[in-house]
Every structure is written in C-alpha cells, then in structure tokens.
Motif scaffolding. Structure first.
Motif, mmCIF file in Angstrom:
data_model
loop_
_atom_site.group_PDB
_atom_site.id
_atom_site.type_symbol
_atom_site.label_atom_id
_atom_site.label_comp_id
_atom_site.label_asym_id
_atom_site.label_seq_id
_atom_site.Cartn_x
_atom_site.Cartn_y
_atom_site.Cartn_z
ATOM 1 N N LEU A 1 -46.912 -55.683 -43.753
ATOM 2 C CA LEU A 1 -46.463 -56.681 -43.723
ATOM 3 C C LEU A 1 -44.291 -55.571 -43.561
ATOM 4 O O LEU A 1 -44.256 -55.461 -42.647
ATOM 5 N N ALA A 2 -44.389 -54.624 -44.401
ATOM 6 C CA ALA A 2 -43.659 -53.376 -44.598
ATOM 7 C C ALA A 2 -43.571 -53.002 -43.676
ATOM 8 O O ALA A 2 -43.026 -52.189 -42.890
ATOM 9 N N VAL A 3 -44.294 -52.112 -43.232
ATOM 10 C CA VAL A 3 -44.925 -51.010 -42.232
ATOM 11 C C VAL A 3 -44.434 -51.467 -40.769
ATOM 12 O O VAL A 3 -43.668 -51.651 -40.225
ATOM 13 N N ALA A 4 -44.542 -53.088 -40.654
ATOM 14 C CA ALA A 4 -44.096 -54.464 -40.072
ATOM 15 C C ALA A 4 -43.199 -54.184 -39.400
ATOM 16 O O ALA A 4 -42.356 -53.915 -37.845
ATOM 17 N N PHE A 5 -42.026 -54.822 -40.605
ATOM 18 C CA PHE A 5 -41.296 -54.807 -40.624
ATOM 19 C C PHE A 5 -40.252 -53.423 -40.465
ATOM 20 O O PHE A 5 -39.314 -53.263 -39.036
ATOM 21 N N PHE B 1 -34.481 -56.291 -40.412
ATOM 22 C CA PHE B 1 -36.482 -56.210 -40.790
ATOM 23 C C PHE B 1 -35.696 -55.055 -41.586
ATOM 24 O O PHE B 1 -36.776 -54.821 -42.545
ATOM 25 N N MET B 2 -35.042 -54.011 -41.642
ATOM 26 C CA MET B 2 -34.826 -52.521 -42.438
ATOM 27 C C MET B 2 -34.893 -53.119 -43.825
ATOM 28 O O MET B 2 -35.255 -52.669 -44.120
ATOM 29 N N MET C 1 -43.191 -48.890 -53.649
ATOM 30 C CA MET C 1 -44.844 -48.661 -53.829
ATOM 31 C C MET C 1 -45.276 -46.757 -54.092
ATOM 32 O O MET C 1 -44.605 -46.541 -54.565
ATOM 33 N N PRO C 2 -46.552 -46.822 -54.368
ATOM 34 C CA PRO C 2 -47.589 -45.610 -54.416
ATOM 35 C C PRO C 2 -46.516 -44.857 -53.441
ATOM 36 O O PRO C 2 -46.567 -44.429 -51.727
ATOM 37 N N PRO C 3 -45.984 -43.858 -53.968
ATOM 38 C CA PRO C 3 -45.398 -42.864 -52.634
ATOM 39 C C PRO C 3 -46.680 -42.981 -51.450
ATOM 40 O O PRO C 3 -45.747 -42.812 -50.708
ATOM 41 N N VAL D 1 -44.348 -45.752 -44.907
ATOM 42 C CA VAL D 1 -43.021 -47.083 -44.397
ATOM 43 C C VAL D 1 -41.739 -46.467 -43.785
ATOM 44 O O VAL D 1 -42.407 -47.429 -42.564
ATOM 45 N N PHE D 2 -41.777 -45.200 -44.193
ATOM 46 C CA PHE D 2 -40.314 -44.366 -43.367
ATOM 47 C C PHE D 2 -41.292 -44.334 -42.478
ATOM 48 O O PHE D 2 -40.311 -44.286 -41.434
ATOM 49 N N ALA D 3 -42.145 -43.660 -41.676
ATOM 50 C CA ALA D 3 -42.909 -42.954 -40.596
ATOM 51 C C ALA D 3 -43.104 -44.337 -39.952
ATOM 52 O O ALA D 3 -42.293 -43.629 -38.603
ATOM 53 N N ALA D 4 -43.434 -45.413 -39.980
ATOM 54 C CA ALA D 4 -43.575 -46.595 -39.135
ATOM 55 C C ALA D 4 -41.573 -46.639 -38.953
ATOM 56 O O ALA D 4 -41.495 -47.167 -37.366
ATOM 57 N N LEU D 5 -41.006 -46.685 -39.508
ATOM 58 C CA LEU D 5 -39.233 -46.675 -39.579
ATOM 59 C C LEU D 5 -38.887 -46.026 -38.176
ATOM 60 O O LEU D 5 -38.960 -46.051 -36.887
ATOM 61 N N GLY D 6 -39.459 -44.694 -38.853
ATOM 62 C CA GLY D 6 -39.559 -43.270 -36.922
ATOM 63 C C GLY D 6 -39.820 -43.668 -36.020
ATOM 64 O O GLY D 6 -39.468 -43.372 -35.366
#
Length: 706
Positions: A306-310, A447-448, A458-460, A466-471
């Motif tokens: 869900l974090a990746v989707a958000f 959502f961010m 989360m683990p690194p 998640v940050f890659a999904a944001l980009g």
C-alpha cells in the motif's frame, strides 16, 4: 542549461557530507556545549579523592533537569565504561532551580552546570593511564525540548595529579545540598495535603521563608506554593498531593531552599500516615519530553504494498504542485526540441525517469543513513540548511538568466565540452530529472505523507523501493508522453514560439529565487537574505561578463576579471551572515495572529483544560504549507470558527532543524510537512488532516462543520 544540474548535484552532495560530519571529543549543539572533565589532585590512588564530571554549558534560556525533573522533562543519565575494578558512583546532584513553565513547575539547571561523580580505583591498579568512557543522555528545553546525547573519552594519568578543573568541582561541592546532622523530619497526609514538619535546622536558617524540592517524583503538586510557618524552631509546610500520585514512599528525601543560598539543606522525612488510594493515572505523558507522544499514535502506517501504491499516486500528483512547475517547463522545452524524432523522445523520457528515480533513491539513502546514525531528520531535511538554500538560489538565478538570454553556456564552456554535450543530449534529460527532484523534495502531495512516514520505519530495501515508486510516479507522465505515439503527436512542434516560451520561463525561475531568499531570511535573518541578494547580483554580473553573446573577447576578458573579483569579495562579505547560527533562537514559531509556538507541554495543558487544539507542522521552504496558510487557513469561515470554538492554534516551525518536531512527526507516522493534527476533548488521539486543506475539512475537524 547543460552544466547547472550537475553543479547542483555536486553542491548537494558536499552539503550532505558536511551535515553527516560530527565531532566526538566535546559535544556542541545549538543548545549546549558538553564535555567530560576530571579532578584527582593526588592522582588515582586508592582511598584518595578522585572525581569525574559532565560539564554542561547551556545557551541562554535553555535548561536541563534534576534527578526529579518536576512536571516535565527527564533527568540526565550517565553510563560509564571503566577498566575492571574501577567504579563510578552516583551523580552528586547540585541544588537545582525552580523553572516555572506556565502552570507547571520543573526543577533543573541553567548557565554552567557540573554533575560530579566519585571515582574509585582498586589497590594495585596497573598502568600509566586510565581510560574513561562515558555515554551521557540529557534533555535540553526552552520553548521546545530536544533529546541529546554524547560519547566521551578521557585518558587520566594514574600517578600524576589532575587538577585543571579544581574551581569547577569546588563550586559543584559548594552547590550540593548539605545533610543536616540532628534534624528530624516527619511527613503526614492530612486530607488532600501533605504536611511536612522539620525540627533541628541550623540557627541561621530558622525564621526564614523556606521552600522545598522533593527528590521523589510524582507525589505533590510541584507548582503549588507551600503554606509555611515557624513555631518554636519547628518549620511546617503544607502542599497539595498530586491527584494522580505515582508513588507512596515511606521516606521522602527533601531539599530545603532559601533565597540567597547557593546550596540547600537535605533532610529525609519519615512518612507517618498511610497513603490514600489513588485512581489509575490518566493517559497523559510526561510533558516536555520530545520522545513521548501526547496521545495514542495515529492510525498504523500502511503496509509495504500500500505504501508503494500511495507513493506512486503521490508522485503523479506532485507534478501539479507549484514548486515543481519551473523545472517542468524545462522538460516541455526539451520535448519540443526533439520534434518528431521518436527515438530521441523515448531516450529523453527514459533518461529523465532515470534521473528522477535515482535522485529520489539517493536522497532517501542519505536520509536513512543519517537517521540510522542518530540524526533527527525528515523529508526535505536538506532545505533546513542555509548553504543548500543559497546554492539553489544561485542555481535558479543562473537558469533564469540563461533563459532570458543574458548569457549562453556555449560562450562559457570550452568548445570540447560543448561538442561532448551535443553528442550526448540524453545527459541533459537525466540532469533535468535530478534538478526536478531537488526542487520537488520540499513539497508533500496527497498520499505522500503516509507512504513516506511508513517508509522510514521499514527495512532499507523496502524503504528505498517506496521512494523509487515516488520518483516513478513523478516521471510517469513524461515517460508516457515519450513512449506513446498518440501523446507524442499532441506535443507542439519546434518553431519561433520556443524562443518566446524560453524567455517567458525565466520569470518562474526568478519567482523561485524570491521564495528561496525568503526561506533563507527566515532561517538566518534579514542580514542573511540581503547577503544572499548581494551574492546573486555579483553572480549575475559574472554570468553576463563571461557569457554574454554580445560582448567580444577583449571586453569579455576585462569585464570577466572585474566580475570574478567582485564575486570573491561578495562571498567574503556574505559568508558570516549565511551561517546557521547567524541569528539566535530555535525554529519554534513566534506567536502571531493568534498562533502560539508548539510544545508538548502546551498541548497537554490545553487538553487538560478541555480545549480543542489545532497544530500546524510547517516550514518556510514547504510550498504546500504556504499555499494552505494563505488560502484555507486565511479563510474568514475558518478564522471565525477558531475564535468561536476557542481553538488553541499552535505552529511547529520546521524551517530549521528541530529534533523535537521530527520525533513528533515520526510519532504521527509522517516524515515531512505539512502535517495538521487536531486534538479534540475526549478523543483517543489526534486526527491528521489532508496535506491539501479544505475549509470544510478544517471546520469538520474542530466541530464546526457546515
């Protein structure tokens, strides 16, 4: 436009390395300077006096706490690592001061403090030196409270005297509470009060107005003024019991104080009556401790998927935020230049996506690494440093001047560089992606907040995903436009309009510079803002002198030399005003327009009074924050509802680094601003509002829905 993004990346990397560098011998923060000192006037000999001590020099108006911190705070703790057989005793606490904070009362220290500890060395200790290691933790407070710590190492000669701090240890001995031989102290519960009676006090103290400080935590109302009296050498004090008493001791050590006396008198009062039953304590935390949340945590952070989707959705929405617009205009120009060249468009879209994704991941890696090292940082942390703000302002000034035609990079760069760039246009798209992230990172889109707040727990590997999904979300529209023929055909074709559009786009760049100068002014004051403006003028002169297409080589050489000298002089003049500590004070917001600075103590006090509390976690460099402040928060309906409901409005200003605010954001499951938290009477915890506020949402949260 080809060199500046790489210059920014180098500047940001250098700043990140500077932020990560930490000293280890003496710990110096904006609030205190702490160091480990020793006093062994006869060397380290068994049976001879030897002392260690933590010396804390507080900046004006900051304080740390006594063994009983009072209504808020935490005592300083010392953890020693010593050779076998060597031992350190307990802290020999000096007499503290009363530190009133609103309706609360704390006990602690300001100015210069030494916490002495006796050191014992066994007989036959071998070696020429003794290595002492100390881990110290303290809470330092003013308007906000900041947990700090330090690792200290000291090498002490065994057979030689260590007496360089004799006066400091003598002052600490003079300030310690003195035990009173022959004194008799009794304490009894009488109704809602605790009554203390003491006889046998020194003659010089009898008849005086005395106060007392309990060493036992959580027994009396610390802020209450005791009712005291003298009767034939017996001193009596009556003070209310804490309704949520946390201890029922049989003996209460007390420190009696008198005006004009550096040290108090220590007596141990025997409790002669049973303690009444006490109701279970209300779920309120210790006040003033930045590590303790004021209410149960907000809803659990989303899981990894869900974090990746958000993050993906938040990245898409990030393109609509005003802080990103200046850089996106460069991307439009880049697409237009490729015309109908489908291969070039696709390569540019992929390169731009790579620049955005890798930059988000790199910035996140720096953030996670610094947090793992103990730094209290959150998303947008780089904009909390004036050096980064100044570099960005210079970068956007040069971009704007280039777009306006004041200078051309082809006139500045060697011909070999220009030829290399012409052969590798994909690099420009990649660096534009880097620049887009640099500007977008202070912004938070819907959502961010939840996704990034979850990511830092989360683990690194998952966090970086998640940050890659944001980009990827941020780059997705441009990747789609470069790969989808129908979208590509809708793009404008090259033409004369591009030159006009290029000049027009200079003005959003200059508007960004205005914003950055304002941010730096908030951080370091008006002198810093003026210094930066002076630097930018000198930088503009250099850009024109060495890169103007209308100047010949001879004129360029003369003007260029003068411009560079002017820039160097401007740097020397401006540097002192651009320091982080150029102005005094922390990052807490000043009271204005009905808003007060945020603190955990203020929230808890208002909750105890049954008031609704609205907390605005904001920063000058957060464009979303400023948008909300000037629209929804400035709406007449919202202002009227705040006044009608008597809502306490608190502002937590994160423009400069503030670990207390960072920790509280983490408690909420967030890592950046804006965050809006509403505490209502009887609610189990705060309600967190959307990043983009609406009038109806605010009114509903404070119980004034329409």
């Amino acid at each position: 436009m080809k060199l500046l993004p790489s210059l920014f990346a180098l500047g940001l990397a250098a700043t990140a390395l500077a932020v990560a560098a930490q000293g280890s011998a003496v710990v110096t923060t904006p609030q205190v300077k702490a160091g480990l000192v020793a006093h062994a006037p006869e060397g380290l000999v068994p049976g001879k006096p030897a002392w260690l001590g933590l010396k804390i020099e507080h900046k004006p108006h900051w304080h740390t706490y006594w063994k009983n911190p009072g209504d808020s705070g935490l005592p300083t703790t010392l953890t020693w690592t010593l050779p076998p057989g060597v031992s350190a005793g307990e802290i020999d606490w000096p007499t503290p001061k009363r530190l009133p904070i609103g309706p609360l009362m704390n006990f602690g220290y300001e100015d210069t403090l030494l916490l002495p500890v006796p050191l014992s060395v066994p007989a036959g200790f071998a070696g020429g030196t003794l290595e002492v290691k100390l881990n110290a933790e303290w809470l330092v407070c003013k308007d906000v409270c900041i947990p700090e710590s330090g690792e200290f190492v000291l090498q002490l000669p065994v057979n030689a005297a260590t007496a360089g701090h004799a006066a400091l240890f003598a002052a600490a001995r003079a300030a310690r509470p003195q035990d009173v031989a022959g004194a008799d102290a009794k304490a009894a519960v009488e109704g809602p009060d605790l009554v203390v009676r003491v006889t046998g006090l020194p003659v010089a103290w009898q008849g005086r107005e005395l106060g007392f400080l309990p060493e036992t935590v959580g027994v009396i109302v610390n802020a209450a003024k005791p009712q005291t009296s003298w009767d034939a050498g017996t001193w009596t004090a009556r003070v209310p019991l804490d309704p949520q008493r946390s201890d029922s001791p049989t003996t209460m050590p007390l420190v009696l104080t008198s005006a004009g006396e550096v040290a108090g008198l220590r007596v141990a009062a025997t409790v002669t009556t049973p303690w009444p039953a006490v109701a279970p304590p209300a779920p309120l935390p210790a006040l003033g401790n930045a590590e303790i949340t004021l209410a149960p945590a907000a809803a659990a952070p989303p899981g990894f998927v869900l974090a990746v989707a958000f993050a993906l959705v938040g990245g898409l929405i990030l393109n609509l935020m005003p802080c990103v617009f200046p850089v996106l205009s460069l991307k439009v120009l880049g697409f237009a230049r490729t015309g109908a060249d489908r291969r070039a468009q696709l390569a540019g879209g992929l390169a731009y996506t790579g620049g955005v994704v890798l930059s988000f991941v790199a910035l996140a890696a720096v953030l996670l690494a610094l947090r793992a090292g103990g730094e209290q940082l959150g998303w947008g942390f780089q904009l909390q440093h004036p050096a980064v703000v100044a570099v960005l302002a210079a970068l956007f000034t040069l971009i704007g001047l280039n777009l306006a035609g004041v200078f051309e990079f082809g006139s500045v760069l060697p011909s070999s560089w220009a030829g290399a760039q012409a052969r590798h246009p994909v690099a420009d798209h990649f660096l534009t992606g880097v620049l887009a992230v640099a500007v977008a990172s202070p912004c938070t889109a819907p959502f961010m907040g939840a996704s990034l707040g979850a990511a830092i727990t989360m683990p690194p590997v998952q966090a970086l995903a998640v940050f890659a999904a944001l980009g990827l979300g941020m780059a997705l529209p441009y990747l789609a436009a470069s790969a989808w023929p129908a979208l590509a055909r809708a793009l404008p074709r090259p033409g004369i309009w591009m030159q006009h559009f290029k000049t027009l786009m200079a003005f959003p760049m200059f508007a960004t510079v205005v914003w950055l100068v304002w941010v730096l002014g908030v951080q370091v004051g008006i002198d810093g803002a003026v210094a930066l403006l002076g630097l930018l003028v000198a930088l503009a002169f250099v850009a024109w002198a060495v890169g103007s297409p209308t100047l010949g080589p001879k004129a360029r050489g003369g003007f260029g030399t003068a411009a560079v000298l002017l820039l160097v002089a401007a740097l020397v003049w401006a540097a002192p005003a651009l320091r982080q500590d150029a102005i005094a004070g922390g990052s807490a917001a000043q009271a204005s327009d009905g808003w007060e600075p945020w603190s955990t103590a203020r929230v808890a006090q208002a909750q105890a009074e049954g008031r609704t509390v609205f907390v605005d976690f904001t920063a000058a460099w957060c464009v979303t924050c400023q948008f909300n402040k000037r629209t929804t928060m400035a709406a007449d309906d919202v202002k009227a509802a705040f006044a009608d409901k008597q809502v306490l409005r608190l502002r937590a200003d994160w423009t400069k680094r503030d670990p207390a605010i960072t920790e509280q954001l983490t408690r909420y499951g967030r890592s950046g601003v804006p965050v809006y938290a509403v505490y209502t009477p009887g609610a189990a915890g705060p309600r967190l509002l959307s990043e983009i506020l609406s009038v109806d949402e605010v009114l509903g949260a404070i119980g004034a829905g329409r």
